[in-house]
Scaffold this motif. Structure first.
Motif, PDB file in Angstrom:
ATOM      1  N   PRO A 335      44.970   8.660   2.655  1.00  0.00           N
ATOM      2  CA  PRO A 335      44.315   7.679   3.529  1.00  0.00           C
ATOM      3  C   PRO A 335      43.111   7.049   2.853  1.00  0.00           C
ATOM      4  N   ALA A 336      42.793   5.839   3.302  1.00  0.00           N
ATOM      5  CA  ALA A 336      41.678   5.109   2.695  1.00  0.00           C
ATOM      6  C   ALA A 336      40.336   5.752   3.037  1.00  0.00           C
ATOM      7  N   GLY A 337      40.192   6.273   4.247  1.00  0.00           N
ATOM      8  CA  GLY A 337      38.915   6.824   4.680  1.00  0.00           C
ATOM      9  C   GLY A 337      38.790   8.308   4.421  1.00  0.00           C
ATOM     10  N   PRO A 338      37.640   8.897   4.731  1.00  0.00           N
ATOM     11  CA  PRO A 338      37.423  10.323   4.519  1.00  0.00           C
ATOM     12  C   PRO A 338      38.194  11.162   5.533  1.00  0.00           C
ATOM     13  N   THR A 339      38.408  12.427   5.205  1.00  0.00           N
ATOM     14  CA  THR A 339      39.033  13.344   6.146  1.00  0.00           C
ATOM     15  C   THR A 339      38.041  13.683   7.251  1.00  0.00           C
ATOM     16  N   VAL A 340      38.538  14.216   8.340  1.00  0.00           N
ATOM     17  CA  VAL A 340      37.642  14.565   9.444  1.00  0.00           C
ATOM     18  C   VAL A 340      36.702  15.701   9.031  1.00  0.00           C
ATOM     19  N   GLU A 341      37.161  16.592   8.146  1.00  0.00           N
ATOM     20  CA  GLU A 341      36.263  17.639   7.650  1.00  0.00           C
ATOM     21  C   GLU A 341      35.109  17.030   6.860  1.00  0.00           C
ATOM     22  N   HIS A 342      35.433  16.047   6.032  1.00  0.00           N
ATOM     23  CA  HIS A 342      34.379  15.374   5.258  1.00  0.00           C
ATOM     24  C   HIS A 342      33.436  14.622   6.182  1.00  0.00           C
ATOM     25  N   GLN A 343      33.997  13.983   7.209  1.00  0.00           N
ATOM     26  CA  GLN A 343      33.153  13.285   8.174  1.00  0.00           C
ATOM     27  C   GLN A 343      32.199  14.250   8.870  1.00  0.00           C
ATOM     28  N   GLU A 510      25.048   8.086   8.579  1.00  0.00           N
ATOM     29  CA  GLU A 510      26.247   8.931   8.718  1.00  0.00           C
ATOM     30  C   GLU A 510      26.127   9.982   9.821  1.00  0.00           C
ATOM     31  N   ALA A 511      25.030   9.978  10.578  1.00  0.00           N
ATOM     32  CA  ALA A 511      24.848  11.012  11.607  1.00  0.00           C
ATOM     33  C   ALA A 511      25.831  10.857  12.751  1.00  0.00           C
ATOM     34  N   VAL A 512      26.345   9.671  12.973  1.00  0.00           N
ATOM     35  CA  VAL A 512      27.341   9.417  14.024  1.00  0.00           C
ATOM     36  C   VAL A 512      28.614   8.935  13.363  1.00  0.00           C
ATOM     37  N   GLN A 513      29.694   9.688  13.539  1.00  0.00           N
ATOM     38  CA  GLN A 513      30.973   9.387  12.902  1.00  0.00           C
ATOM     39  C   GLN A 513      32.032   9.099  13.965  1.00  0.00           C
ATOM     40  N   LEU A 514      32.836   8.088  13.711  1.00  0.00           N
ATOM     41  CA  LEU A 514      33.968   7.770  14.577  1.00  0.00           C
ATOM     42  C   LEU A 514      35.238   8.272  13.907  1.00  0.00           C
ATOM     43  N   VAL A 515      35.897   9.240  14.537  1.00  0.00           N
ATOM     44  CA  VAL A 515      37.129   9.796  13.990  1.00  0.00           C
ATOM     45  C   VAL A 515      38.267   8.842  14.337  1.00  0.00           C
ATOM     46  N   SER A 516      38.756   8.138  13.336  1.00  0.00           N
ATOM     47  CA  SER A 516      39.810   7.151  13.576  1.00  0.00           C
ATOM     48  C   SER A 516      41.088   7.504  12.846  1.00  0.00           C
ATOM     49  N   THR A 517      41.164   8.740  12.326  1.00  0.00           N
ATOM     50  CA  THR A 517      42.385   9.171  11.655  1.00  0.00           C
ATOM     51  C   THR A 517      43.404   9.598  12.688  1.00  0.00           C
ATOM     52  N   ARG A 518      44.551  10.092  12.224  1.00  0.00           N
ATOM     53  CA  ARG A 518      45.622  10.494  13.126  1.00  0.00           C
ATOM     54  C   ARG A 518      45.438  11.938  13.590  1.00  0.00           C
ATOM     55  N   GLU A 519      44.216  12.452  13.525  1.00  0.00           N
ATOM     56  CA  GLU A 519      43.978  13.830  13.929  1.00  0.00           C
ATOM     57  C   GLU A 519      44.336  14.035  15.400  1.00  0.00           C
ATOM     58  N   GLU A 520      45.048  15.104  15.673  1.00  0.00           N
ATOM     59  CA  GLU A 520      45.316  15.475  17.048  1.00  0.00           C
ATOM     60  C   GLU A 520      44.084  16.156  17.631  1.00  0.00           C
ATOM     61  N   VAL A 521      43.940  16.069  18.935  1.00  0.00           N
ATOM     62  CA  VAL A 521      42.790  16.689  19.591  1.00  0.00           C
ATOM     63  C   VAL A 521      42.762  18.192  19.322  1.00  0.00           C
ATOM     64  N   GLU A 522      43.940  18.829  19.359  1.00  0.00           N
ATOM     65  CA  GLU A 522      43.998  20.265  19.107  1.00  0.00           C
ATOM     66  C   GLU A 522      43.530  20.596  17.696  1.00  0.00           C
ATOM     67  N   ASP A 523      43.814  19.720  16.736  1.00  0.00           N
ATOM     68  CA  ASP A 523      43.366  19.963  15.370  1.00  0.00           C
ATOM     69  C   ASP A 523      41.852  19.902  15.278  1.00  0.00           C
ATOM     70  N   LEU A 524      41.241  18.946  15.978  1.00  0.00           N
ATOM     71  CA  LEU A 524      39.786  18.861  15.981  1.00  0.00           C
ATOM     72  C   LEU A 524      39.171  20.111  16.596  1.00  0.00           C
ATOM     73  N   CYS A 525      39.824  20.649  17.605  1.00  0.00           N
ATOM     74  CA  CYS A 525      39.301  21.825  18.288  1.00  0.00           C
ATOM     75  C   CYS A 525      39.389  23.086  17.431  1.00  0.00           C
TER      76      CYS A 525
END
Length: 779
Positions: A335-343, A510-525
């Protein structure tokens, strides 16, 4: 003679070299792109996998003592494979374990034979001194393969699933005729809904290190390369390689800086430092990665995951197929953007800087965001119109959700006003001294407010939530991850850009990040080591899903908004009509809307009752009768299926009670501890209601719709909580703060205190405790 046959035989280096060359060629020669197309680009697409190969490594199949099989683990894996097979998928298993099973059987036979001879010659007391011979791996494989297959067959039979045994060697893939025969056999088995159990023919293949002592080592040939070759040959959609580690790490697992890699891309190999191989098996993680990359190039998606963890073994395979974030997923598309872990890491780092800013600086950021909402109004509304048009054309959003999605100039102006209120509150938030205690001379203890850390806020089609929550996070010094609904993607993107523009004033973009990847809610949890608090904002179903998924992260929210309005026998007619109408009809989809109307039985004989019913009918509210209310009527409305229903629409339940106390008991039994109202002119009755009811919000002669952060003067709310600890009701700035203790001493030690916690010596008769409350930490 028997012992001699079982002893480890030395084999020629020539045979071992030939096998090594075959394996190397198999992995280094690029496979032809499979006819079934390219691999899946995202985890969510794994749900579409039709043909799946499950590879069970030695550590997965083998017990901890390396002698025998892990039966419970195998049973869980078999159950998952059978479940997927019964769903219509084509499942294949590449398994280790024949050597381990055979070693167990042969050791048992040898011990039995030795024990008889020892008993005849030396007596039982010397049995403990018996030593076991070194067992040759090929003999163990020959003795164990039949038992291993019998075990698989017995387990799969429990699920009415048939299995078939297939033994192969590497030569079977290099001979065109053999490879074609193997392919044909497996295709026919899959067509007949049979699960092939494939293993290397260890009884005839030489061990990997022919001159080494194999005692305590499970000599399994490289099943990673076998599974990869088989998956590509059979045009499998997915290869699941289970081992004894969570997946692929950027450095050896167990080291301080080792991090699990969620998605691995071609070209990332140079960034990986491999550790030692497993104490069982011969492949190691490097071999798994090479095999995975080979399969990926052949068009098969690959996931490497842990198949030995007792808490996840029972669902690891099905979780992977459902697209959940388990193990390491190999993908060709980066993906072009960072991973949610990096975010999350960026947010935490920048959030700590945000928390260290002066309160005036945080207020300035929020005020600038409020100005941007006004200055960039046209840009915001244009993006919102795009979202509205897409939603209307799709036709899947109900009217209430469309109303939440829509922004207007007046709504943006209200947002800006609320943000400026938050900016004022930010002046006295982080670093406020709640308690200062002078424990002894030159020893002061302080309790001060600090941010919680990293917040994850999940919200549905309500873009106005983004600037509100961002302002609250900024004011409280918290880092923030925002996961918005796809319905508001365009609006959220513009609002987030404006938020980061405001944050750039003081270098905390960078203190506020918008998660716009295809991450599922369960994955974020599952990011329990990175996220400190989850706040869901949306439907009760969303909140319940988050609460179930977030097993390691606290969740602030309410699962339901079953709000009650109790009309007492001494209620004012005008107040009842106004409050009930507003509570139910102003915004019926809101969580603070009335769902149950409790009426004192005396009201049934008053004109007030008819006025209430007439008003509800005029507002087109569908009425459901509670059991007792229905018993009073000859022709009653439809009886409520449950008194715990959150309608979220122009519907409500009416029930009759005998007293205020009965109303309280009813609410305690059927309510959700959200917001409950009493309408009465009797002050004593009202006070008892307010004191006895333990809901988060309890009102007297006021609409339930007042349960809102903006109406409470909080500027905005991050959500409404019905939890018993931390914050309750509308949660504003204060609810996003926690505390820490700061102790300033002058060489004091614990030895200076007695067991009772008092100083052994005091200077100038200083009081032990001298609290000073409500001051700001000057440091």
């Amino acid at each position: 003679m028997l012992l001699r046959r079982l002893a480890l035989c030395s084999r020629s280096h020539h045979l071992d070299y030939q096998k090594h060359v075959c394996l190397t060629r198999a992995l280094t020669q690029a496979p032809q792109r499979s006819a079934h197309g390219s691999s899946f680009a995202h985890r969510g697409e794994l749900r579409q996998a039709k043909r799946i190969v499950v590879k069970l490594g030695s550590a997965v199949v083998t017990r901890g003592d390396e002698c025998g099989l892990a039966l419970g683990r195998l049973a869980s894996i078999v159950e998952q494979v059978a479940m997927l097979q019964n769903q219509g998928r084509e499942m294949m298993i590449v398994t280790s374990g024949a050597v381990a099973f055979g070693k167990q059987r042969l050791r048992h036979e040898i011990l039995l034979s030795q024990s008889v001879r020892q008993a005849l010659h030396s007596g039982h007391n010397q049995l403990k001194d018996m030593s076991l011979p070194v067992l040759e791996a090929r003999a163990c494989a020959a003795a164990g393969q039949s038992g291993l297959m019998a075990l698989y067959e017995a387990m799969f039979t429990q699920y009415s699933t048939c299995t078939a045994q297939v033994l192969v060697t590497n030569l079977d893939f290099h001979d065109d005729q053999k490879r074609q025969n193997l392919n044909s056999t497996l295709q026919e088995l899959l067509r007949m809904n049979i699960v092939p159990i494939i293993n290397t023919n260890d009884a005839v293949v030489p061990p990997p290190e022919p001159n080494s002592d194999l005692q305590g080592v499970i000599s399994i040939k490289d099943n990673d390369s076998l599974a990869a070759r088989l998956a590509v040959e059979m045009k499998a959609d997915l290869l699941i390689a289970l081992s004894d580690v969570e997946g692929l790490y950027n450095s050896p697992p167990g080291t301080d800086d080792a991090k699990l890699i969620d998605i691995f891309y071609p070209g990332d190999q140079q960034s990986i430092i491999y550790g030692t191989k497993s104490r069982v098996g011969i492949g190691g993680m490097e071999a798994k990665v090479k095999a995975a990359m080979w399969a990926l190039q052949g068009g098969t998606s690959v996931v490497i995951a842990n198949g030995t963890h007792p808490k996840v073994t029972g669902h690891v395979i099905t979780d992977i197929v459902e697209g959940k974030k388990v193990g390491t997923f190999f993908s060709e598309i980066k993906p072009a953007g960072p991973t949610v872990e990096h975010q999350t890491e960026m947010a935490r780092t920048s959030g700590r800087t945000l928390a260290s800013l002066h309160p005036d600086q945080r207020s300035e950021i929020i005020c600038h965001l409020a100005e941007l909402l006004t200055d960039k109004k046209k840009e915001i509304l244009t993006a919102n119109k795009m979202d509205m048009d897409l939603a209307v054309n799709a036709g899947h959003l109900p009217p209430a959700m469309l109303k939440r999605l829509s922004l207007s100039p007046s709504k943006l102006s209200s947002l800006a006003i609320g943000l400026r209120q938050i900016a004022v509150a930010a002046q006295d938030s982080v670093g406020r001294v709640l308690r200062r205690t002078r424990v002894a001379h030159n020893l002061e203890l302080e309790q001060i407010t600090v941010p919680i850390g990293v917040l994850l806020v999940i919200f549905e089609a309500r873009p106005d939530c983004l600037p509100q929550v961002s302002a609250l996070a900024i004011a409280s010094g918290n880092a923030l991850l925002l996961k918005g609904g796809k319905e508001a993607a365009n609006t959220n993107r513009v609002l987030h850009q404006l938020t980061q523009e405001a944050l750039s004033l003081h270098g905390v973009r960078e203190a506020v990040q918008l998660v716009s990847t295809r991450e599922e809610v369960e994955d974020l949890c599952r990011l329990d080591k990175m996220i400190d608090l989850i706040i869901p904002r949306g439907s009760s179903q969303l909140v319940r899903n988050i609460q179930r998924a977030a097993k390691g992260i606290p969740v602030l929210g309410h699962s339901e908004g079953i709000c009650h309005v109790y009309v007492d026998g001494e209620a004012s007619v005008d107040k009842v009509i106004k409050i009930v109408r507003d509570s139910k009809c102003d915004y019926p989809a809101a969580c603070n809307a009335m769902e149950s109307l409790l009426i004192h039985r005396d009201v049934l004989r008053m004109p007030l009752f008819d006025q209430i019913i007439d008003m509800l009918r005029t507002e087109q509210v569908k009425i459901h009768a509670g059991p007792r209310f229905a018993s009073y009527l000859t022709f009653s409305p439809s009886e409520a299926k449950s008194l715990r229903t959150e309608y979220g629409d122009l519907e409500c339940c009416i029930e009759v009670v005998d007293s205020m106390q009965e109303a309280v008991d009813h609410i305690h039994k059927y309510g959700s501890s959200h917001t409950d109202v009493i309408i009465t002119e009797n002050e004593d009755t009202a006070e008892q209601f307010l004191q006895q009811l333990d809901s988060a919000c309890v009102f007297w002669n006021a609409s339930s719709r007042f349960a809102d952060g903006y109406r409470f003067g909080l500027g905005a709310e991050v959500g409404i909580s019905t939890a018993r600890i931390h914050a309750r009701g509308p949660v504003g700035l204060e609810g996003l703060l926690t505390t820490k203790w700061v102790l300033r001493g002058d060489g004091h030690t614990a030895a200076d205190f007695s067991e009772q916690g008092t100083m052994k010596y005091l200077h100038e008769n200083l009081p032990i405790v001298q609290p000073l409350v409500g001051q700001r930490d000057s440091n």
